[in-house]
Design a protein around this motif. Structure first.
Motif, PDB file in Angstrom:
ATOM      1  N   ILE A 405      35.187  39.219  37.714  1.00 37.81           N
ATOM      2  CA  ILE A 405      33.361  39.413  37.511  1.00 37.81           C
ATOM      3  C   ILE A 405      32.823  38.065  36.634  1.00 37.81           C
ATOM      4  O   ILE A 405      33.337  37.962  35.649  1.00 37.81           O
ATOM      5  CB  ILE A 405      33.279  40.778  36.868  1.00 37.81           C
ATOM      6  N   ARG A 406      31.755  37.096  37.250  1.00 31.65           N
ATOM      7  CA  ARG A 406      31.159  36.546  36.468  1.00 31.65           C
ATOM      8  C   ARG A 406      30.372  36.385  36.288  1.00 31.65           C
ATOM      9  O   ARG A 406      29.677  36.232  37.676  1.00 31.65           O
ATOM     10  CB  ARG A 406      32.110  34.958  37.147  1.00 31.65           C
ATOM     11  N   GLY A 407      29.561  36.497  35.411  1.00 32.97           N
ATOM     12  CA  GLY A 407      28.564  36.230  34.477  1.00 32.97           C
ATOM     13  C   GLY A 407      27.911  34.887  34.997  1.00 32.97           C
ATOM     14  O   GLY A 407      27.887  34.587  35.195  1.00 32.97           O
ATOM     15  N   ARG A 408      26.777  34.725  33.516  1.00 33.19           N
ATOM     16  CA  ARG A 408      26.431  33.252  33.195  1.00 33.19           C
ATOM     17  C   ARG A 408      27.090  32.550  33.238  1.00 33.19           C
ATOM     18  O   ARG A 408      28.825  32.642  31.895  1.00 33.19           O
ATOM     19  CB  ARG A 408      25.443  33.388  32.375  1.00 33.19           C
ATOM     20  N   ASP A 409      27.190  31.057  32.861  1.00 37.68           N
ATOM     21  CA  ASP A 409      27.767  30.259  33.200  1.00 37.68           C
ATOM     22  C   ASP A 409      29.570  29.976  33.753  1.00 37.68           C
ATOM     23  O   ASP A 409      30.800  29.610  32.828  1.00 37.68           O
ATOM     24  CB  ASP A 409      27.783  29.972  31.040  1.00 37.68           C
ATOM     25  N   GLN A 410      30.014  30.967  34.701  1.00 41.61           N
ATOM     26  CA  GLN A 410      30.879  31.277  34.883  1.00 41.61           C
ATOM     27  C   GLN A 410      32.005  32.231  34.217  1.00 41.61           C
ATOM     28  O   GLN A 410      32.690  32.191  34.235  1.00 41.61           O
ATOM     29  CB  GLN A 410      32.153  29.960  35.342  1.00 41.61           C
ATOM     30  N   GLN A 411      31.044  33.085  32.973  1.00 42.48           N
ATOM     31  CA  GLN A 411      31.985  33.943  32.225  1.00 42.48           C
ATOM     32  C   GLN A 411      33.136  34.848  32.928  1.00 42.48           C
ATOM     33  O   GLN A 411      32.228  35.586  34.053  1.00 42.48           O
ATOM     34  CB  GLN A 411      30.926  33.965  31.039  1.00 42.48           C
ATOM     35  N   LEU A 412      34.384  35.321  32.719  1.00 37.22           N
ATOM     36  CA  LEU A 412      34.575  36.236  33.504  1.00 37.22           C
ATOM     37  C   LEU A 412      34.749  37.142  32.389  1.00 37.22           C
ATOM     38  O   LEU A 412      35.333  37.204  31.587  1.00 37.22           O
ATOM     39  CB  LEU A 412      35.919  35.058  33.903  1.00 37.22           C
ATOM     40  N   LEU A 413      34.616  38.471  33.210  1.00 40.90           N
ATOM     41  CA  LEU A 413      34.394  39.322  32.106  1.00 40.90           C
ATOM     42  C   LEU A 413      36.306  39.442  31.791  1.00 40.90           C
ATOM     43  O   LEU A 413      36.192  40.489  30.312  1.00 40.90           O
ATOM     44  CB  LEU A 413      34.049  40.727  32.871  1.00 40.90           C
ATOM     45  N   ARG A 414      37.041  39.287  32.269  1.00 42.78           N
ATOM     46  CA  ARG A 414      38.525  39.876  32.284  1.00 42.78           C
ATOM     47  C   ARG A 414      38.689  38.686  31.118  1.00 42.78           C
ATOM     48  O   ARG A 414      39.300  39.614  29.942  1.00 42.78           O
ATOM     49  CB  ARG A 414      38.950  39.208  33.388  1.00 42.78           C
ATOM     50  N   ASP A 415      38.385  37.483  30.663  1.00 40.81           N
ATOM     51  CA  ASP A 415      38.383  36.731  28.960  1.00 40.81           C
ATOM     52  C   ASP A 415      37.510  37.348  28.560  1.00 40.81           C
ATOM     53  O   ASP A 415      38.562  37.745  27.508  1.00 40.81           O
ATOM     54  CB  ASP A 415      38.164  35.697  29.826  1.00 40.81           C
ATOM     55  N   GLU A 416      36.724  37.683  28.507  1.00 37.28           N
ATOM     56  CA  GLU A 416      36.425  38.760  27.693  1.00 37.28           C
ATOM     57  C   GLU A 416      36.018  39.762  26.762  1.00 37.28           C
ATOM     58  O   GLU A 416      36.425  39.528  25.457  1.00 37.28           O
ATOM     59  CB  GLU A 416      34.083  38.715  27.929  1.00 37.28           C
TER      60      GLU A 416
END
Length: 547
Positions: A405-416
């Motif tokens: 799941i990638r949001g703005r700026d390709q931020q990956l929810l898993r990494d978050e």
């Protein structure tokens, strides 16, 4: 964390389908979310990996699976006609009846035509140019949606491959969260059950009379309350249906979403005799009322918790009587109610049977699975014909961290979430516009709530928010970082007062290696959480970034 580093995607989509909203999951939350958004006039699709509706109650069909919330609160509240049309057979229904109920709801409101079954979501990418989500499935289809809503469930991602050598075992292996639809016959077999949480308890007490020998591998002894189930008569059902609106209001305004609450005053304002009488009454009720309907101080005051824990230990010990078993089965290293409290039907007494053995895997952990059984650290091999793994879940986060799941700026929810478990109200996440969550971290629904109560509340908040955006012709809503920081700080402030946060359990993510340690569920209570959510909506979502 037990999640993949990357999720494989089809090389090219066969086609693209466009929707107003896509929902992940067709369980209790997903069905209601589909109903509400369809009623609001949106074009909606729900996706589920199962071949039918039900979510938890589709997958968890292991022996003895049963709801431990009373049926009169483990249901939908949006339609009194629906309530009157369905007849629960007993106070605590077994899995087949709960699954039938959810199928009844899906049929009554013609929900299936907007559900894509036997399909897994692989990736969700927020296209900042279009301000829409691109959702990729394992069927090679790309879905394009303005809104993406997760109703994937708190306990939907089982922990697997926990032991070295699992594939070497020559016998049968079953995970309780992925139980086959066909009946499994354990007659005459040597069976090992790994795990003694709520699920393990139900399995053990159910199969013990069938098997030749049962070995129960226990790391942490659970506090457990004897369930007092009852078959309902027509008069019982009529009495409950007449109280529909009363029960609904009670559940929505209680601490954990039941129709009982902390109504007995302050613990130390009562005499020891009066307190004992209350505890006896709630114990005899055979429900979770002793946990979430006795004294609120149980969750925050160690002295109160010690006294209630001593009461429960006394009751448990009286059921077993055998001093050696009491030492193994009655917990003393943590307080009552700070971990998940199961209800049981003869679980403790099961260990009095000559064919049942308990193995302490805290003293001698499971070292590996071998071809003929389980080898523990003391070198002993416990020979088995079948293994049942009741080893739990990556609660609240696992269903989403296994998807890209990638949001703005390709931020990956898993990494978050690998760095820190942060949400806004447990409903949205900064940098993930138009992504709505149910049963997510930092909301009561992540652990400390009767699931239908919290899921329905969150679905209603999400629906109202989307309706606000549509009526005001807005494209995007996203929580600001400052807003999210404030909610996380408030969540942590509530958690800091709770004994639950100080106890190692899946409530704090302690059962998953590498998972950030934070109390998953909001500890301020369902009623207080609802007030926070209502205030945000009443202010027109003023703190959100809305385009």
């Amino acid at each position: 964390m037990n999640t993949p580093l990357a999720t494989a995607r089809p090389s090219a989509a066969q086609n693209t389908q466009r929707y107003d909203a896509v929902i992940i999951g067709a369980g209790i939350g997903g069905l209601y979310q589909l109903y509400r958004l369809r009623e609001a006039g949106l074009k909606v699709l729900a996706i589920d990996a199962g071949s039918g509706v039900g979510g938890t109650w589709y997958w968890n069909r292991y022996p003895g699976a049963r709801v431990d919330s009373p049926s009169h609160v483990y249901q939908y509240w949006f339609s009194e006609e629906l309530n009157n049309a369905w007849n629960w057979s007993e106070r605590f229904p077994a899995q087949p009846e709960t699954e039938r109920y959810l199928n009844f709801v899906a049929d009554r409101f013609a929900l299936r035509k907007d559900i894509q079954f036997s399909t897994r979501v692989l990736a969700c990418d927020f296209d900042e140019t279009q301000e829409r989500w691109q959702i990729t499935t394992d069927k090679g289809i790309t879905l394009n949606a303005k809104y993406l809503i997760s109703c994937a469930g708190t306990l939907s991602t089982p922990l697997k491959n926990l032991f070295v050598g699992e594939k070497s075992f020559k016998g049968e292996v079953y995970h309780t969260a992925r139980w086959p639809k066909e009946p499994v016959d354990f007659t005459g077999k040597r069976v090992g059950v790994v795990g003694t949480g709520a699920t393990g308890i139900q399995v053990v007490q159910t199969i013990a009379p069938q098997v030749n020998a049962l070995t129960v591998f226990q790391r942490t002894a659970p506090y457990t309350i004897p369930m007092r189930n009852q078959r309902y008569t027509d008069a019982d059902r009529a009495a409950l249906k007449a109280r529909f609106h009363e029960i609904k209001a009670l559940a929505r305004n209680s601490f954990v979403g039941f129709d009982f609450d902390f109504t007995y005053g302050a613990f130390y304002d009562a005499t020891p005799e009066a307190r004992r009488a209350i505890l006896e009454m709630l114990w005899n009720d055979g429900s979770l009322a002793l946990w979430a309907g006795s004294y609120g101080e149980l969750f925050v005051d160690e002295g109160v918790n010690n006294e209630v824990s001593a009461f429960v230990r006394e009751k448990m010990a009286a059921r077993i009587k055998d001093p050696a078993l009491i030492k193994k089965l009655v917990p003393t290293d943590y307080g009552f109610g700070t971990r998940r409290v199961p209800l049981d039907t003869g679980y403790l007494e099961t260990f009095l049977r000559p064919n049942v053995e308990i193995v302490d895997i805290k003293a001698a952990p499971i070292e590996r699975i071998v071809e003929n059984g389980v080898q523990t650290a003391d070198g002993k091999i416990h020979e088995q014909d079948a293994l049942i793994l009741a080893t739990g879940f990556d609660a609240s986060t696992g269903a989403l961290t296994q998807i890209d799941i990638r949001g703005r700026d390709q931020q990956l929810l898993r990494d978050e979430w690998a760095h820190d478990l942060r949400t806004t109200l447990g409903l949205m996440v900064h940098k993930f516009p138009n992504l709505f969550l149910t049963a997510a971290p930092l909301s009561p629904g992540a652990a400390l709530c009767n699931a239908p109560t919290c899921l329905q509340h969150q679905v209603e908040w999400i629906t109202d928010c989307i309706d606000f955006l549509e009526k005001n012709q807005r494209a995007v809503i996203e929580p600001t970082l400052a807003q999210q920081d404030r909610w996380v700080a408030h969540h942590d402030e509530m958690a800091a007062t709770s004994l639950v946060a100080k106890t190692r359990s899946w409530y704090t993510g302690a059962n998953v290696d590498g998972k950030p340690k934070r109390l998953l569920a909001y500890a301020g209570g369902v009623n207080v959480y609802r007030e926070h959510c209502d205030a945000v909506a009443a202010q027109g979502y003023a703190e959100f970034r809305i385009n």
